[in-house]
Design a protein around this motif. Structure first.
Motif, PDB file in Angstrom:
ATOM      1  N   ARG A  76       0.814  -1.214   0.000  1.00 31.43           N
ATOM      2  CA  ARG A  76       0.000   0.000   0.000  1.00 31.43           C
ATOM      3  C   ARG A  76       0.842   1.256   0.000  1.00 31.43           C
ATOM      4  NH1 ARG A  76      -4.819  -0.520   4.143  1.00 31.43           N
ATOM      5  NH2 ARG A  76      -5.529   1.194   2.855  1.00 31.43           N
ATOM      6  N   ASP A  78       3.816   1.839   2.206  1.00 33.84           N
ATOM      7  CA  ASP A  78       4.745   2.075   3.307  1.00 33.84           C
ATOM      8  C   ASP A  78       6.162   1.819   2.824  1.00 33.84           C
ATOM      9  OD1 ASP A  78       2.856   2.660   5.299  1.00 33.84           O
ATOM     10  OD2 ASP A  78       2.303   0.545   5.326  1.00 33.84           O
ATOM     11  N   TYR A  79       7.089   2.511   3.388  1.00 34.24           N
ATOM     12  CA  TYR A  79       8.465   2.345   2.931  1.00 34.24           C
ATOM     13  C   TYR A  79       9.414   2.620   4.078  1.00 34.24           C
ATOM     14  CZ  TYR A  79       9.148   7.382   2.956  1.00 34.24           C
ATOM     15  OH  TYR A  79       9.262   8.683   3.351  1.00 34.24           O
ATOM     16  N   ASP A  90      17.700  12.955   8.130  1.00 34.66           N
ATOM     17  CA  ASP A  90      16.992  13.776   9.091  1.00 34.66           C
ATOM     18  C   ASP A  90      15.567  14.027   8.635  1.00 34.66           C
ATOM     19  OD1 ASP A  90      16.848  15.406  11.380  1.00 34.66           O
ATOM     20  OD2 ASP A  90      16.983  17.164  10.093  1.00 34.66           O
ATOM     21  N   MET A  91      15.383  14.197   7.321  1.00 36.01           N
ATOM     22  CA  MET A  91      14.044  14.467   6.805  1.00 36.01           C
ATOM     23  C   MET A  91      13.164  13.233   6.833  1.00 36.01           C
ATOM     24  SD  MET A  91      14.356  16.989   3.571  1.00 36.01           S
ATOM     25  CE  MET A  91      15.959  16.711   2.928  1.00 36.01           C
ATOM     26  N   LEU A  92      13.772  12.038   6.726  1.00 35.18           N
ATOM     27  CA  LEU A  92      12.981  10.819   6.587  1.00 35.18           C
ATOM     28  C   LEU A  92      12.174  10.518   7.844  1.00 35.18           C
ATOM     29  CD1 LEU A  92      15.484   8.579   4.676  1.00 35.18           C
ATOM     30  CD2 LEU A  92      13.283   9.323   3.869  1.00 35.18           C
ATOM     31  N   ALA A 204      14.429  18.633  -0.011  1.00 34.20           N
ATOM     32  CA  ALA A 204      14.009  17.265  -0.328  1.00 34.20           C
ATOM     33  C   ALA A 204      14.066  17.004  -1.821  1.00 34.20           C
ATOM     34  CB  ALA A 204      12.599  17.038   0.184  1.00 34.20           C
ATOM     35  N   ASN A 208      15.282  13.490  -4.984  1.00 35.47           N
ATOM     36  CA  ASN A 208      14.285  12.730  -5.722  1.00 35.47           C
ATOM     37  C   ASN A 208      14.975  11.883  -6.767  1.00 35.47           C
ATOM     38  OD1 ASN A 208      11.791  13.180  -4.626  1.00 35.47           O
ATOM     39  ND2 ASN A 208      11.538  15.140  -5.681  1.00 35.47           N
ATOM     40  N   LEU A 209      14.647  10.588  -6.762  1.00 38.39           N
ATOM     41  CA  LEU A 209      15.360   9.673  -7.649  1.00 38.39           C
ATOM     42  C   LEU A 209      15.124  10.013  -9.110  1.00 38.39           C
ATOM     43  CD1 LEU A 209      14.903   6.234  -5.920  1.00 38.39           C
ATOM     44  CD2 LEU A 209      16.989   7.489  -6.229  1.00 38.39           C
TER      45      LEU A 209
ATOM     46  N   GLN B 323       7.237  17.432   2.005  1.00 39.13           N
ATOM     47  CA  GLN B 323       7.527  17.489   0.570  1.00 39.13           C
ATOM     48  C   GLN B 323       7.961  16.129   0.090  1.00 39.13           C
ATOM     49  OE1 GLN B 323      10.142  20.879  -0.685  1.00 39.13           O
ATOM     50  NE2 GLN B 323       9.598  21.609   1.330  1.00 39.13           N
ATOM     51  N   ARG B 324       8.279  16.081  -1.176  1.00 41.28           N
ATOM     52  CA  ARG B 324       8.676  14.825  -1.783  1.00 41.28           C
ATOM     53  C   ARG B 324      10.194  14.733  -1.827  1.00 41.28           C
ATOM     54  NH1 ARG B 324       5.793  10.861  -4.321  1.00 41.28           N
ATOM     55  NH2 ARG B 324       3.793  11.468  -3.487  1.00 41.28           N
ATOM     56  N   GLU B 327      11.269  10.160  -3.820  1.00 44.67           N
ATOM     57  CA  GLU B 327       9.968   9.766  -4.389  1.00 44.67           C
ATOM     58  C   GLU B 327       8.926   9.507  -3.317  1.00 44.67           C
ATOM     59  OE1 GLU B 327       9.888  10.102  -7.729  1.00 44.67           O
ATOM     60  OE2 GLU B 327      11.892  10.720  -7.146  1.00 44.67           O
ATOM     61  N   GLN B 328       9.202   9.814  -2.082  1.00 43.57           N
ATOM     62  CA  GLN B 328       8.249   9.585  -1.014  1.00 43.57           C
ATOM     63  C   GLN B 328       8.054  10.916  -0.289  1.00 43.57           C
ATOM     64  OE1 GLN B 328       7.206   6.487  -0.920  1.00 43.57           O
ATOM     65  NE2 GLN B 328       8.840   5.424  -1.985  1.00 43.57           N
ATOM     66  N   CYS B 329       7.023  10.952   0.575  1.00 42.63           N
ATOM     67  CA  CYS B 329       6.807  12.167   1.341  1.00 42.63           C
ATOM     68  C   CYS B 329       7.708  12.173   2.559  1.00 42.63           C
ATOM     69  CB  CYS B 329       5.355  12.255   1.768  1.00 42.63           C
ATOM     70  SG  CYS B 329       4.344  12.975   0.499  1.00 42.63           S
ATOM     71  N   VAL B 330       8.426  13.242   2.716  1.00 45.63           N
ATOM     72  CA  VAL B 330       9.238  13.394   3.912  1.00 45.63           C
ATOM     73  C   VAL B 330       8.712  14.609   4.661  1.00 45.63           C
ATOM     74  CG1 VAL B 330      11.259  12.262   3.005  1.00 45.63           C
ATOM     75  CG2 VAL B 330      10.951  14.664   2.580  1.00 45.63           C
ATOM     76  N   ASN B 332       9.799  16.760   7.535  1.00 44.73           N
ATOM     77  CA  ASN B 332      10.424  18.042   7.863  1.00 44.73           C
ATOM     78  C   ASN B 332      11.426  18.431   6.778  1.00 44.73           C
ATOM     79  OD1 ASN B 332      11.818  15.871   8.621  1.00 44.73           O
ATOM     80  ND2 ASN B 332      12.567  16.670  10.560  1.00 44.73           N
ATOM     81  N   ILE B 348      -1.022   5.472   5.225  1.00 46.36           N
ATOM     82  CA  ILE B 348      -1.917   4.394   5.626  1.00 46.36           C
ATOM     83  C   ILE B 348      -2.189   4.583   7.120  1.00 46.36           C
ATOM     84  CG2 ILE B 348      -2.290   1.912   5.602  1.00 46.36           C
ATOM     85  CD1 ILE B 348      -1.678   3.040   2.880  1.00 46.36           C
ATOM     86  N   ARG B 350      -3.931   3.318  10.507  1.00 50.55           N
ATOM     87  CA  ARG B 350      -4.535   2.185  11.200  1.00 50.55           C
ATOM     88  C   ARG B 350      -5.090   2.618  12.548  1.00 50.55           C
ATOM     89  NH1 ARG B 350      -0.011   0.532   8.631  1.00 50.55           N
ATOM     90  NH2 ARG B 350      -0.358  -0.953   6.945  1.00 50.55           N
ATOM     91  N   ASN B 395      -9.785   4.047  -1.473  1.00 54.31           N
ATOM     92  CA  ASN B 395      -9.901   2.608  -1.252  1.00 54.31           C
ATOM     93  C   ASN B 395     -10.242   2.248   0.188  1.00 54.31           C
ATOM     94  OD1 ASN B 395      -7.357   3.037  -0.123  1.00 54.31           O
ATOM     95  ND2 ASN B 395      -6.418   1.235  -1.062  1.00 54.31           N
ATOM     96  N   SER B 441      -8.273   0.159   8.448  1.00 54.44           N
ATOM     97  CA  SER B 441      -7.211   1.006   7.938  1.00 54.44           C
ATOM     98  C   SER B 441      -7.752   1.802   6.768  1.00 54.44           C
ATOM     99  CB  SER B 441      -5.998   0.177   7.493  1.00 54.44           C
ATOM    100  OG  SER B 441      -6.321  -0.505   6.311  1.00 54.44           O
ATOM    101  N   VAL B 442      -7.086   2.900   6.484  1.00 51.37           N
ATOM    102  CA  VAL B 442      -7.521   3.776   5.404  1.00 51.37           C
ATOM    103  C   VAL B 442      -6.281   4.426   4.811  1.00 51.37           C
ATOM    104  CG1 VAL B 442      -7.858   5.786   6.888  1.00 51.37           C
ATOM    105  CG2 VAL B 442      -9.198   5.580   4.808  1.00 51.37           C
ATOM    106  N   ALA B 443      -6.357   4.629   3.478  1.00 50.80           N
ATOM    107  CA  ALA B 443      -5.281   5.351   2.803  1.00 50.80           C
ATOM    108  C   ALA B 443      -5.689   6.812   2.731  1.00 50.80           C
ATOM    109  CB  ALA B 443      -5.051   4.787   1.412  1.00 50.80           C
TER     110      ALA B 443
END
Lengths: 309, 736
Positions: A76, A78-79, A90-92, A204, A208-209, B323-324, B327-330, B332, B348, B350, B395, B441-443
């Motif tokens: 879904r 999560d990473y 630090d940002m992660l 950030a 970005n990749l 921000q991104r 490729e993911q949201c970070v 701070n 996600i 829960r 979803n 759970s919800v997205a």
């Protein structure tokens, strides 16, 4: 009665003419035929000029110890992620997961250049998480010396995803040089000796990749990790980390380059020479025939007399 | 010299069980036993000397002061004799065993090991320390190679030898004091003459390492288990005995016939790996890249903001918005000055969120920022409550018993920064909160954006100045006939379909046509049999759907049109294409439905501004393709034909094509130029313009000036040679 040669000697006859005569014109045509026609034949039969050369060299590749790792831990979205850049870690925030990484650079033939990079990473995973995909980015410094000195920073990118959660990803491939334009044949080429990832940036967007890969692919000189057969092992034992083994071979390669000024001149000389002899006899024969038959009017002078008179 | 007084946890290279392993035979150095060359333990010679009793092994190499071997067979009345032997000067062979005792520096002892086995042990009676300078004591080694001799142990029964054991002793002096060997400490031999790791695979102290045939902890029985799988090479202890260039190494099979003339006589102390003159010098190594310590540098205090510098709090820390990154949201992530962004983050959930950024308090958000000009600016927070939660939740499984209710979840944070010069003048934040309910759970999709505005509001941007830029929307317009701006053109946009979720036309949105990008899209229209009976209504409905995409009648020729100047605008022409087959309307089919709308834009280059081509729109043609809509009731799916209200989906599509009108430059190509390609180097490998390739523009290896200079040098030499040569002499004669 049989006749035989008691003695024989050649008689030299010079055929003389002034500058503005038909014989001079004929002589010029013959000279042109002698020297130009082998050139044209050699040129028209392909391969006259060398336009590209290659050479063999093992690059001096050093791992820069800069790494980005992203692993999807649920279908879904999560990473967990980790990098060697403290600003990004630090940002992660809560998604940061520190793996254990071991790196070895092997130099089999002890020539001072690494032949093999062995990268092992063990990522701890919570019991409720599973690894569905892995993205790994490694940076290298890359040097070539034999023709032009090429110094650049390059990267290798490993990506694998599977619908089945995995326990281990094994990658064994070659780091290959990709060239869009030929290298210069001498001098220093350090246009790309800049960091692939701007680790000093606090933003950030610098990590970005897609941006990193797009900027990297715009370069004319890149390296890619050629790994056609990654192996994804499923079935992770309880409590064990996700494992990523990468073996990257740093092999010999043949980078093309345009040759210097003198190098293309060598084979045409040999080719001209090769075609010169067949074309040498025919015009000389014409010269003799037309002179002796006085086709173009000339003054034949016996050798020796001209000097005495 | 090496002296280690620390305890080394490894098997001693020189130990009491020096020659336990039976596999030692192959390590025998034949250089000092020339008479035995070519023989091995397996040959009948070893056994045939005394069939009832035999030494196992029958040959040994001693590198330490203790040697042992087994005498097997009938041993009750056997007498052992020890003597020192040397190979014959003439034959190179060692004499046959005899029962006479010689004077040696070795002590021979026997221990009964079993009924038919005797453990024969030899111990050197000599101190192995190296003699000091001017030392006259006999009990020390005058040379580094202390003992070099060949011993023969004979087992005699009644004065006749029955078995013999040959021992080649080659023992180096120890460089450690005699008392250092006491206790648990490992004795390190002199590395110059003896490799330190004589058995590198011996890794476990006082235990037998599997496949390590040189491990002295392994008994003979254990070695037998893996004797055919010994670890190869130096790691397995199989060091080459002597270098191949030594004269003593000559073997009839491998060495060439000129070997005796070119071989080297060198003392055995001279190690080919380290050499006599090896001093152990090293060079300093260059430190390579390595893992760095993670130093998190504090942000540099800025005086004035410039493009891309991070916006700071009053405490000189980064002001952060999710921000991104990667490729993911970070969460701070610092905010760069003058860089707009708009990100969606999917989380996600829960359980109900507790911390930032999903639970925020207005007091936390209303923080004070440095304005970049020495002052500060406070974020104004405006709260909004989200009504339509479908924008934020996807979803989720709708269940009757809603389990969790989370209130006041922050769904969106939209920052607007007003800037002037090098600083911020005002910052407003629109915070959208909502209540989400879910079962397990919800997205949750949260939205974060930042917009930098100079002035009060963003005015409508142009699409180029003056020509259109690729990727900017095509500007269209309608003539404003009402109001006070009569006669001016009101800006609108040309649109194509943008299908969302189920792709039906009722939910589809529209997106503007972007200059230079060909595109196609469409939506689906549910049509029932009842609708197909009223074809006029259906055609009108489809026509109005398509017409809603293009409400404009004019299109701007350039990217920055003036609404008052009509020459900046071109008419949009509409064309209806007739379908090739004309079919009549029947009860379940309609023809002439304008299902496809095609926008054809003709653009041309009107000029150059600083080398950049400016492209304008020449004309715009909107055409409709009529199609025949009929219910297909074959194949068993007959429900649309039976039920007049059952619907079938028909596509309504739109597409855009941009065509460049090429500008003719120069005269048209002649038939000769088209057909005869000898002069076109793009179409021919051998072409006449490349005849003098290194001097032409096609050559890229060197700068033109350098290749020209080198070419002129070449021509100079050529002319000089020809002047001094025959033709010039002839010309001189002719003029003379």
């Amino acid at each position: 009665m049989a006749f035989y040669d008691v003695y024989s000697h050649p008689a030299l006859i010079r055929y003389k003419t002034s500058v503005c005569t038909k014989a001079t014109l004929f002589l010029l045509v013959v000279l042109c035929l002698t020297y130009i026609s082998p050139l044209l034949v050699a040129y028209r039969s392909h391969g006259f000029w060398i336009k590209r050369s290659t050479y063999e060299e093992q690059p001096d590749v050093r791992f820069q110890y800069q790494t980005l790792l992203v692993a999807a831990t649920s279908p879904r979205g999560d990473y967990v992620a980790w990098s060697t850049f403290p600003r990004l870690n630090d940002m992660l925030g809560a998604n940061l997961r520190i793996p254990s990484v071991s790196v070895r650079e092997d130099d089999h033939n002890r020539d001072g250049k690494s032949d093999l990079l062995i990268f092992r990473l063990q990522l701890p995973i919570k019991p409720e998480e599973q690894v569905y995909s892995v993205q790994l980015l490694l940076t290298f410094s890359y040097k070539l010396f034999r023709m032009s000195t090429v110094v650049m920073q390059s990267l290798a990118y490993v990506q694998h995803s599977s619908p089945v959660p995995g326990a281990k990803l094994s990658v064994s491939g070659d780091l290959r040089l990709m060239q869009r334009t030929p290298l210069p044949h001498r001098g220093l080429h350090d246009v790309y000796n800049v960091s692939v990832i701007d680790g000093s940036s606090p933003f950030a967007s610098a990590y970005n990749l897609d941006g990193i890969i797009r900027r990297y692919q715009e370069r004319n000189l890149t390296t890619v990790l050629s790994c056609p057969m990654p192996v994804w092992t499923v079935g992770r034992a309880a409590g064990s980390p996700f494992q990523l083994d990468a073996e990257i071979r740093l092999l010999h390669l043949l980078p093309p380059f345009p040759p210097g000024f003198w190098e293309p001149l060598k084979p045409p000389g040999i080719q001209n020479f090769g075609f010169f002899f067949p074309f040498f006899g025919l015009p000389q024969g014409y010269r003799g025939f037309f002179s002796q038959t006085q086709f173009f009017p000339t003054v034949p002078v016996r050798a020796g007399k001209a000097h005495r008179s | 010299a090496t002296y280690l007084d620390t305890q080394v946890e490894r098997a001693p290279p020189v130990g009491p069980n020096e020659e336990d392993a039976g596999a030692k035979c192959n390590r025998l150095r034949p250089s000092l036993l020339p008479g035995l060359r070519g023989r091995s333990c397996g040959t009948p010679h070893c056994r045939s000397t005394a069939p009832p009793s035999v030494f196992q092994p029958s040959r040994l190499t001693a590198t330490g002061p203790d040697v042992s071997a087994l005498l097997l067979g009938h041993t009750s009345d056997t007498v052992l004799s020890l003597r020192s032997v040397s190979p014959s000067n003439t034959t190179g062979l060692i004499g046959s065993p005899s029962c006479g005792n010689g004077v040696t520096q070795w002590v021979l002892t026997t221990v009964q090991a079993g009924k038919n086995a005797v453990w024969v042990q030899l111990r050197l009676r000599k101190n192995l320390r190296l003699c000091g300078k001017n030392e006259t004591d006999a009990d020390c080694c005058p040379k580094p190679l202390c003992v070099l001799e060949t011993l023969q142990v004979s087992a005699c029964v009644g004065g006749t030898p029955r078995a013999s054991l040959l021992i080649q002793a080659e023992i180096h002096a120890r460089l450690v004091p005699a008392n250092a060997g006491a206790g648990n400490k490992t004795i390190i031999p002199n590395q110059v003459y003896q490799p330190l790791g004589s058995c590198p695979c011996d890794l476990t102290f006082r235990a037998c390492d599997i496949r390590c045939c040189c491990d002295k902890d392994c008994s003979v029985e254990e070695v037998k288990l893996f004797v055919s799988h010994c670890l190869p090479g130096p790691f397995g202890g199989q060091v080459p005995a002597a270098p191949g260039y030594q004269c003593s190494e000559q073997s009839s099979a491998n060495s060439p016939d000129w070997f005796p003339f070119l071989c080297v006589n060198s003392p055995p102390e001279n190690s080919p790996y380290l050499g006599l003159f090896y001093q152990g010098d090293t060079i300093t190594s260059k430190p390579g890249p390595s893992f760095q310590s993670p130093v998190l540098s504090a942000p540099l205090p800025v005086r004035a903001y410039i493009q891309g510098s991070p916006i700071l709090l009053l405490t000189d820390q980064y002001f952060t918005i999710p921000q991104r990154g990667l490729e993911q949201c970070v969460n701070n992530a610092p905010v760069p000055f003058l860089e707009n962004f708009n990100v969606n983050c999917v989380t996600i959930l829960r359980s109900c969120p507790a911390g930032l950024p999903l639970q925020t308090q207005p007091t936390n958000l209303s923080i004070t920022l440095k304005d970049g000009q020495g002052g500060d600016v406070v974020v104004d927070v405006i709260d909004e409550v989200a009504i339509d939660m479908s924008l934020f939740i996807s979803n989720t499984v709708a269940t009757l018993d809603e389990g969790l209710v989370c209130e006041n979840v922050t769904l969106a944070l939209d920052y607007t920064f007003y800037w002037k010069g090098n600083g911020l003048t005002n910052v407003t934040l629109t915070r959208t909160v909502g209540t989400i309910t879910f079962n397990t759970s919800v997205a949750l999709t949260t939205r974060y954006s930042a917009v930098f505005l100079n002035g009060d509001l963003m005015s409508e941007p142009n699409s180029g100045n003056p020509g259109y830029q690729v990727g900017r929307p095509v500007i269209a317009g309608t003539l404003d006939t009402l109001g006070n701006k009569s006669g001016s053109v009101q800006r609108t946009s040309l649109n194509v379909w943008k299908p969302v979720s189920d792709g039906l036309c009722s939910t589809a949105e529209s997106k503007p046509v972007l200059f230079g990008e060909n595109s196609t899209s469409g939506c689906l229209l549910p049509v029932s049999r009842q609708d197909l009976t009223r074809c006029d209504l259906l055609r009108d409905a489809v026509t109005s759907l398509q017409a809603a995409l293009i409400t404009a009648t004019y299109v701007a020729k350039s990217g920055n049109p003036d609404p008052l100047i009509m020459t900046d605008w071109a008419n949009i022409s509409f064309v209806t294409l007739n379908s090739s087959t004309t079919m009549d309307d029947t009860t379940s089919s309609c023809s002439g439905v304008p299902s496809h709308q095609h926008i054809h834009v003709l653009s041309l280059i009107t000029g150059m501004v600083e080398g950049r081509a400016q492209r304008d729109i020449h004309s715009l043609l909107v055409s409709y393709t009529l199609s025949h809509w009929a219910l297909d009731c074959g194949g068993g799916d007959s429900s649309p034909c039976m039920d007049p209200l059952e619907t079938k989906l028909f596509p309504i599509t739109s597409s855009v094509t941009f065509t460049d009108i090429p500008i003719s430059t120069g005269p048209p190509k002649t038939r000769f130029q088209v057909n005869f390609t000898e002069y076109d180097c793009n179409r021919n490998d051998v072409c006449w313009p490349e005849l003098a390739f290194p001097m032409t523009k096609y050559y890229t290896g060197e700068p033109y000036s350098q290749s020209l200079a080198k070419g002129l040098i070449l021509i100079f030499f050529f002319i000089t040679a020809s002047i001094l040569g025959t033709p010039w002499r002839q010309i001189r004669q002719a003029w003379a």
